[in-house]
Design a protein around this motif. Structure first.
Motif, mmCIF file in Angstrom:
data_model
loop_
_atom_site.group_PDB
_atom_site.id
_atom_site.type_symbol
_atom_site.label_atom_id
_atom_site.label_comp_id
_atom_site.label_asym_id
_atom_site.label_seq_id
_atom_site.Cartn_x
_atom_site.Cartn_y
_atom_site.Cartn_z
ATOM 1 N N GLU A 82 -6.227 7.208 -4.201
ATOM 2 C CA GLU A 82 -7.527 7.149 -4.853
ATOM 3 C C GLU A 82 -8.606 6.912 -3.809
ATOM 4 O O GLU A 82 -8.466 6.025 -2.952
ATOM 5 C CB GLU A 82 -7.554 6.013 -5.884
ATOM 6 C CG GLU A 82 -6.527 6.134 -6.994
ATOM 7 C CD GLU A 82 -7.076 6.794 -8.246
ATOM 8 O OE1 GLU A 82 -6.427 6.669 -9.288
ATOM 9 O OE2 GLU A 82 -8.149 7.420 -8.173
ATOM 10 N N GLN A 83 -9.684 7.694 -3.915
ATOM 11 C CA GLN A 83 -10.797 7.533 -2.978
ATOM 12 C C GLN A 83 -12.091 7.726 -3.756
ATOM 13 O O GLN A 83 -12.242 8.720 -4.468
ATOM 14 C CB GLN A 83 -10.701 8.552 -1.839
ATOM 15 C CG GLN A 83 -11.793 8.432 -0.805
ATOM 16 C CD GLN A 83 -11.642 9.382 0.374
ATOM 17 O OE1 GLN A 83 -10.809 10.290 0.357
ATOM 18 N NE2 GLN A 83 -12.435 9.171 1.412
ATOM 19 N N ASP A 84 -12.998 6.801 -3.621
ATOM 20 C CA ASP A 84 -14.292 6.892 -4.296
ATOM 21 C C ASP A 84 -15.067 8.075 -3.708
ATOM 22 O O ASP A 84 -15.298 8.110 -2.516
ATOM 23 C CB ASP A 84 -15.072 5.593 -4.083
ATOM 24 C CG ASP A 84 -16.356 5.543 -4.900
ATOM 25 O OD1 ASP A 84 -16.850 4.444 -5.143
ATOM 26 O OD2 ASP A 84 -16.873 6.615 -5.291
ATOM 27 N N CYS A 101 -9.700 3.664 0.679
ATOM 28 C CA CYS A 101 -8.736 4.368 -0.150
ATOM 29 C C CYS A 101 -7.663 3.387 -0.593
ATOM 30 O O CYS A 101 -7.279 2.499 0.182
ATOM 31 C CB CYS A 101 -8.077 5.525 0.599
ATOM 32 S SG CYS A 101 -9.155 6.945 0.859
ATOM 33 N N THR A 129 -15.052 11.149 0.486
ATOM 34 C CA THR A 129 -16.297 10.441 0.202
ATOM 35 C C THR A 129 -17.405 11.090 1.012
ATOM 36 O O THR A 129 -17.296 11.203 2.240
ATOM 37 C CB THR A 129 -16.208 8.955 0.593
ATOM 38 O OG1 THR A 129 -15.161 8.333 -0.145
ATOM 39 C CG2 THR A 129 -17.529 8.249 0.306
#
Lengths: 113, 116
Positions: free
Chosen positions: A5-7, A23, A107
């Protein structure tokens, strides 16, 4: 739960700021951790590559890996407009004798002069 | 420095055409990879190859095939192009004597393909 998961941001900071990119991951089998930088209309360029937990520094960039928390970070000190790019985390694990590389979605960072 | 070269930066093709994307690396790497990159979906692996004439499916192989006749060259083929294959295509390579490698992947600059 996704493996990585990465914003996606976007993240906008003034020149000179400290940037923190992060992450998280769910699979403890990941052994190698990478950060790539991708400028618009270009391919990803390897920035940092780490294996163990802890910090790795290269100039203004510091990569941090915390395997116990399944969390990796990239810090950029004294950010410059030339750092404006999309930053991708990537993680590698072996699976049945072959390797599996999983990327975060990236990102997008803008550093304003 | 590792050099991965993709033959075209931009390509426009029509639905139903057979499309060839070429990738060449100059570092004698065994492993080569094809990805596509789409907004919101990130990089997804299409096919990879660990040796000449050897190929394995990645996560999204449908509608694609590959060819690796020489070690330095890895081709991606869209058998009958469709509009949902409009994307950025990225080639990568790593050195490895076998199927695993502790080396990171090095990417080309990508081919932005539009299917009309």
């Amino acid at each position: 739960q996704k493996e990585v998961e990465q914003d996606p941001g976007p993240l906008s900071v003034p020149e000179g700021a400290i940037v923190s990119l992060n992450c998280t991951y769910s699979n403890s089998a990941f052994q190698y951790f990478m950060w790539y930088r991708q400028y618009s209309r270009k391919g990803p360029e390897l920035l940092m590559y780490t294996y163990s937990s802890g910090n790795k520094e290269d100039g203004r960039f510091t990569a941090q890996v915390d395997k116990s928390s399944k969390y990796i970070s990239l810090f950029i000190r004294d950010s410059q407009p030339s750092d404006s790019a999309t930053y991708l985390c990537a993680m590698k694990r072996t699976q049945g004798g072959s390797e599996k590389l999983v990327f975060g979605k990236g990102t997008k960072l803008t550093v304003n002069p | 420095d590792v050099k991965v070269t993709q033959s075209s930066r931009y390509l426009v093709k029509r639905t139903g055409e057979k499309v060839f994307l070429e990738c060449v690396q100059d570092m004698d790497h065994e492993n080569m990879f094809w990805y596509r990159q789409d907004p919101g979906l990130g990089l997804r692996l299409i096919y990879f190859s660990y040796d000449v004439k050897m190929k394995e499916k990645g996560d999204i192989p449908e509608g694609y095939s590959v060819s690796r006749e020489k070690k330095e060259r890895f081709s991606l083929i869209l058998e009958s192009a469709s509009t949902n294959q409009t994307s950025m295509y990225l080639c990568a390579s790593t050195p490895a004597p076998g199927q695993t490698s502790n080396q990171p992947q090095h990417f080309g600059d990508g081919t932005r393909l539009s299917i009309l």
